[in-house]
Every structure is written in structure tokens, then in C-alpha cells.
Design a protein around this motif. Structure first.
Motif, PDB file in Angstrom:
ATOM      1  N   ARG A   1      42.296  75.778  55.962  1.00 35.53           N
ATOM      2  CA  ARG A   1      40.957  75.360  56.385  1.00 35.53           C
ATOM      3  C   ARG A   1      40.964  73.902  56.841  1.00 35.53           C
ATOM      4  NH1 ARG A   1      37.380  76.833  51.235  1.00 35.53           N
ATOM      5  NH2 ARG A   1      39.329  76.209  50.206  1.00 35.53           N
ATOM      6  N   ARG A   2      40.020  73.558  57.718  1.00 38.17           N
ATOM      7  CA  ARG A   2      39.853  72.167  58.111  1.00 38.17           C
ATOM      8  C   ARG A   2      39.408  71.344  56.907  1.00 38.17           C
ATOM      9  NH1 ARG A   2      35.495  71.925  62.387  1.00 38.17           N
ATOM     10  NH2 ARG A   2      36.324  69.874  62.966  1.00 38.17           N
ATOM     11  N   ARG A   3      39.836  70.105  56.896  1.00 36.98           N
ATOM     12  CA  ARG A   3      39.473  69.207  55.799  1.00 36.98           C
ATOM     13  C   ARG A   3      38.630  68.057  56.332  1.00 36.98           C
ATOM     14  NH1 ARG A   3      43.829  66.539  53.256  1.00 36.98           N
ATOM     15  NH2 ARG A   3      44.971  66.603  55.219  1.00 36.98           N
ATOM     16  N   LEU A   4      37.705  67.594  55.527  1.00 38.46           N
ATOM     17  CA  LEU A   4      36.855  66.482  55.916  1.00 38.46           C
ATOM     18  C   LEU A   4      37.680  65.267  56.300  1.00 38.46           C
ATOM     19  CD1 LEU A   4      34.014  65.263  56.201  1.00 38.46           C
ATOM     20  CD2 LEU A   4      34.100  64.723  53.742  1.00 38.46           C
ATOM     21  N   ALA A   5      38.775  65.054  55.587  1.00 36.55           N
ATOM     22  CA  ALA A   5      39.627  63.893  55.868  1.00 36.55           C
ATOM     23  C   ALA A   5      40.231  63.943  57.263  1.00 36.55           C
ATOM     24  CB  ALA A   5      40.741  63.799  54.821  1.00 36.55           C
TER      25      ALA A   5
ATOM     26  N   GLY B   1      27.003  61.708  68.656  1.00 38.95           N
ATOM     27  CA  GLY B   1      27.533  60.396  69.003  1.00 38.95           C
ATOM     28  C   GLY B   1      27.469  59.416  67.859  1.00 38.95           C
ATOM     29  N   ALA B   2      27.424  59.956  66.633  1.00 40.13           N
ATOM     30  CA  ALA B   2      27.403  59.118  65.434  1.00 40.13           C
ATOM     31  C   ALA B   2      28.804  59.027  64.838  1.00 40.13           C
ATOM     32  CB  ALA B   2      26.439  59.696  64.402  1.00 40.13           C
ATOM     33  N   LYS B   3      29.052  57.976  64.080  1.00 45.18           N
ATOM     34  CA  LYS B   3      30.315  57.789  63.386  1.00 45.18           C
ATOM     35  C   LYS B   3      30.268  58.457  62.012  1.00 45.18           C
ATOM     36  CE  LYS B   3      32.505  55.063  66.337  1.00 45.18           C
ATOM     37  NZ  LYS B   3      33.798  55.423  66.969  1.00 45.18           N
ATOM     38  N   VAL B   4      31.415  58.923  61.559  1.00 48.45           N
ATOM     39  CA  VAL B   4      31.503  59.632  60.283  1.00 48.45           C
ATOM     40  C   VAL B   4      32.433  58.888  59.331  1.00 48.45           C
ATOM     41  CG1 VAL B   4      32.210  61.760  59.129  1.00 48.45           C
ATOM     42  CG2 VAL B   4      31.078  61.856  61.369  1.00 48.45           C
ATOM     43  N   ILE B   5      31.904  58.559  58.165  1.00 46.72           N
ATOM     44  CA  ILE B   5      32.693  57.982  57.082  1.00 46.72           C
ATOM     45  C   ILE B   5      32.756  59.009  55.959  1.00 46.72           C
ATOM     46  CG2 ILE B   5      32.827  56.145  55.354  1.00 46.72           C
ATOM     47  CD1 ILE B   5      31.226  54.384  57.331  1.00 46.72           C
TER      48      ILE B   5
ATOM     49  N   PRO C   1      30.101  69.954  54.484  1.00 46.81           N
ATOM     50  CA  PRO C   1      30.530  68.633  54.935  1.00 46.81           C
ATOM     51  C   PRO C   1      31.252  68.655  56.276  1.00 46.81           C
ATOM     52  CG  PRO C   1      31.850  69.381  53.081  1.00 46.81           C
ATOM     53  CD  PRO C   1      30.698  70.312  53.190  1.00 46.81           C
ATOM     54  N   ILE C   2      32.008  69.711  56.541  1.00 44.43           N
ATOM     55  CA  ILE C   2      32.715  69.812  57.823  1.00 44.43           C
ATOM     56  C   ILE C   2      31.713  69.956  58.968  1.00 44.43           C
ATOM     57  CG2 ILE C   2      34.404  71.097  59.169  1.00 44.43           C
ATOM     58  CD1 ILE C   2      35.575  69.696  56.713  1.00 44.43           C
ATOM     59  N   GLU C   3      30.713  70.798  58.782  1.00 51.18           N
ATOM     60  CA  GLU C   3      29.697  70.982  59.824  1.00 51.18           C
ATOM     61  C   GLU C   3      28.867  69.721  60.012  1.00 51.18           C
ATOM     62  OE1 GLU C   3      27.359  74.475  59.298  1.00 51.18           O
ATOM     63  OE2 GLU C   3      29.073  75.827  59.439  1.00 51.18           O
ATOM     64  N   ALA C   4      28.606  69.001  58.938  1.00 51.19           N
ATOM     65  CA  ALA C   4      27.867  67.739  59.053  1.00 51.19           C
ATOM     66  C   ALA C   4      28.645  66.744  59.909  1.00 51.19           C
ATOM     67  CB  ALA C   4      27.596  67.158  57.668  1.00 51.19           C
ATOM     68  N   ALA C   5      29.951  66.685  59.701  1.00 51.16           N
ATOM     69  CA  ALA C   5      30.786  65.780  60.498  1.00 51.16           C
ATOM     70  C   ALA C   5      30.803  66.208  61.964  1.00 51.16           C
ATOM     71  CB  ALA C   5      32.200  65.747  59.936  1.00 51.16           C
ATOM     72  N   ASP C   6      30.931  67.496  62.197  1.00 55.82           N
ATOM     73  CA  ASP C   6      30.936  67.998  63.579  1.00 55.82           C
ATOM     74  C   ASP C   6      29.618  67.697  64.281  1.00 55.82           C
ATOM     75  OD1 ASP C   6      33.504  68.983  63.337  1.00 55.82           O
ATOM     76  OD2 ASP C   6      32.872  71.044  62.918  1.00 55.82           O
ATOM     77  N   TYR C   7      28.521  67.915  63.585  1.00 58.28           N
ATOM     78  CA  TYR C   7      27.201  67.659  64.168  1.00 58.28           C
ATOM     79  C   TYR C   7      27.049  66.179  64.512  1.00 58.28           C
ATOM     80  CZ  TYR C   7      22.144  67.159  64.556  1.00 58.28           C
ATOM     81  OH  TYR C   7      20.876  66.841  65.007  1.00 58.28           O
TER      82      TYR C   7
ATOM     83  N   LEU D   1      24.495  76.470  58.125  1.00 59.41           N
ATOM     84  CA  LEU D   1      23.282  76.025  57.450  1.00 59.41           C
ATOM     85  C   LEU D   1      22.996  74.539  57.621  1.00 59.41           C
ATOM     86  CD1 LEU D   1      23.398  77.983  54.063  1.00 59.41           C
ATOM     87  CD2 LEU D   1      22.163  78.556  56.160  1.00 59.41           C
ATOM     88  N   VAL D   2      24.008  73.747  57.948  1.00 60.57           N
ATOM     89  CA  VAL D   2      23.847  72.299  57.940  1.00 60.57           C
ATOM     90  C   VAL D   2      23.100  71.787  59.170  1.00 60.57           C
ATOM     91  CG1 VAL D   2      25.107  70.112  58.121  1.00 60.57           C
ATOM     92  CG2 VAL D   2      25.741  71.791  56.384  1.00 60.57           C
ATOM     93  N   ARG D   3      23.357  72.375  60.322  1.00 56.88           N
ATOM     94  CA  ARG D   3      22.723  71.873  61.542  1.00 56.88           C
ATOM     95  C   ARG D   3      21.196  71.802  61.417  1.00 56.88           C
ATOM     96  NH1 ARG D   3      24.043  71.151  66.892  1.00 56.88           N
ATOM     97  NH2 ARG D   3      26.161  71.841  66.429  1.00 56.88           N
ATOM     98  N   PRO D   4      20.511  72.874  61.006  1.00 54.17           N
ATOM     99  CA  PRO D   4      19.048  72.755  60.865  1.00 54.17           C
ATOM    100  C   PRO D   4      18.632  71.760  59.799  1.00 54.17           C
ATOM    101  CG  PRO D   4      19.830  74.885  60.051  1.00 54.17           C
ATOM    102  CD  PRO D   4      20.965  74.256  60.780  1.00 54.17           C
TER     103      PRO D   4
END
Length: 242
Positions: free
Chosen positions: A153-157, A134-138, A123-129, A95-98
Motif C-alpha cells: 500500500r502507499r504510505r503517507l511518508a 496546490g497545498a503543501k503536505v507535512i 491520510p493518503i487521500e487527504a494528502a492527494d486532495y 470519504l475524505v474529499r467531502p
């Protein structure tokens, strides 16, 4: 002040004092990433679902705030269009990509992702996108919380370029209601807002040394209308919420 009110204030103040030390280095890293983006006329997006979205609203068109910030505000992932369904959305893959595509994120931009639990799909998909672009993720997240509930599961950290561990316990709330098994007094919003405003203050301070700190004034301050309108004109083309 009642005992529980005093306990909440003391707990929050104590946590902020601790974070001032433990986050000194990662906050400096985050400021450096954002400063680099700002000097390249890039944008800093802020994303969170549920209550975490309040960090995105905090930085948007804010008195004393930086004008190159862009909040990612999608009703279905917030609370006002249905709190229960928003919890479903943030756990649903794809859902995050669109949501993010409408914002025109570019290489060199930065996205700050706030997620206390740090394991939901959004949040994980937002970081992947962001990384694909080519953007940095904080990340602003609780490592203790995500570690306790990840279950493989994968973690945002694990996927962010800079991790700001808010040090909060699983479940967010920090005060026990004696004899009930319940906890009250969530602190993630207060902590998150403090951390993000401190980082932006550092960035603004550095930008001001070269005379280009795009900071909004409160609408009631002298000269605010002219200054703010110039900033809106400059940044509106890449901020759909201005």
C-alpha cells in the motif's frame, strides 16, 4: 513512582531527546513551509483520524498558539461518535474529499497530516486532495510502523512534501507487561503534540521579528479578550470552528 511509571517517563523523555536531534532538519523544513504560508496570509490545516485528531484540537484557539491554524474536525473520523466505526471510516476509500471540501483549502495553504500507521485511506487521500488543490503536505508519522504493515500500500511518508518521522515502533505502545505479551504506554500523541508545538513556536518567533505573530493569549490573561477577538475576526472567515 513505580517502576513502570518511571519506565514510561524515561522512555518518552529519551524519545523526545532523540527526536530533538533527528528531526532538526525536517522540523526546520516544516517551519519554513508554514512561515511562507503565513506570510502569504494562507492557512495551516491539521488533520488526523482516531486519536491523531487530537493534534488538530491541540492547535485550535490555543493559548500561545497561532491563529491561522484550522483544525479539520469531522465527527465520524474521530472517536466520540463511535470509536469502532471511526476505525472503519479511516480505512474506507472516498470519504475524505467531502470532509475537506467544506474547509475551502486554497493553493499555498499547508496541511499537517498526523497518522502514526501512515497507511490508511484517510491520510493518503487527504494528502492527494491537498496536492490537487496546490497545498503543501507535512506528515507526522512512524516510518517504522508504516513500513512494517504497508504490504504494497502507499504510505503517507511517500506522498508528503515534508516528513516528520516520530520514530515510534509498530503499535505505538512502548512498555511490555511482563508475562502477558501485551504492551502499554502509547506515546504518539505526546510526541506529536511536542513536535507540532515546537514547529509553531519557531514560526511565531520568526513572525514576531516583523511584528505580526498572530498568537492567542490565555483567556485569563490581561488584555486577552481584545487581542483574541481581533484574531478571531481576522481568521474566522476561513475557519469554521471559530
Amino acid at each position: 513512582m513505580t517502576d513502570i511509571t518511571d519506565a514510561y517517563f524515561s522512555n518518552l523523555i529519551g524519545r523526545l531527546e532523540t527526536l530533538k536531534q533527528t528531526l532538526a532538519e525536517p522540523m526546520a523544513q516544516a517551519a519554513a513551509v508554514i512561515l511562507d504560508a503565513a506570510r502569504g496570509d494562507k492557512r495551516v490545516y491539521v488533520f488526523g483520524t482516531g486519536h491523531s485528531h487530537m493534534l488538530a484540537e491541540e492547535v485550535h484557539y490555543r493559548a500561545g498558539g497561532l491563529a491561522f491554524t484550522v483544525p479539520v474536525l469531522v465527527g465520524s473520523a474521530m472517536l466520540h461518535e463511535g470509536a469502532v466505526i471511526s476505525s472503519v471510516y479511516e480505512r474506507t476509500q472516498g470519504l475524505v474529499r467531502p470532509m475537506l471540501e467544506r474547509y475551502g483549502m486554497q493553493p499555498g495553504d499547508v496541511i499537517i497530516i498526523a497518522s502514526n500507521s501512515g497507511v490508511n485511506a484517510a491520510p493518503i487521500e487527504a494528502a492527494d486532495y491537498a496536492h490537487e488543490i496546490g497545498a503543501k503536505v507535512i506528515a507526522i508519522t512512524s516510518i517504522a510502523y508504516s513500513s512494517a504493515i504497508a504490504n504494497g500500500r502507499r504510505r503517507l511518508a511517500e506522498v508528503a512534501d515534508v516528513v516528520l518521522d516520530n520514530g515510534l515502533p509498530p503499535g505505538d505502545a512502548v512498555l511490555d507487561l511482563e508475562g502477558t505479551g501485551l504492551r502499554v504506554g502509547p506515546v504518539s500523541t505526546a510526541v506529536g503534540v511536542t513536535v507540532i508545538n515546537a514547529i509553531f513556536a519557531e514560526v511565531a518567533s520568526e513572525l514576531s521579528k516583523s511584528g505580526d505573530a498572530p498568537v492567542y493569549l490565555s483567556a485569563n490573561m490581561p488584555g486577552a479578550a481584545e487581542i483574541n477577538q481581533k484574531l478571531v475576526n481576522r481568521y474566522r472567515p476561513r475557519n469554521p470552528h471559530l
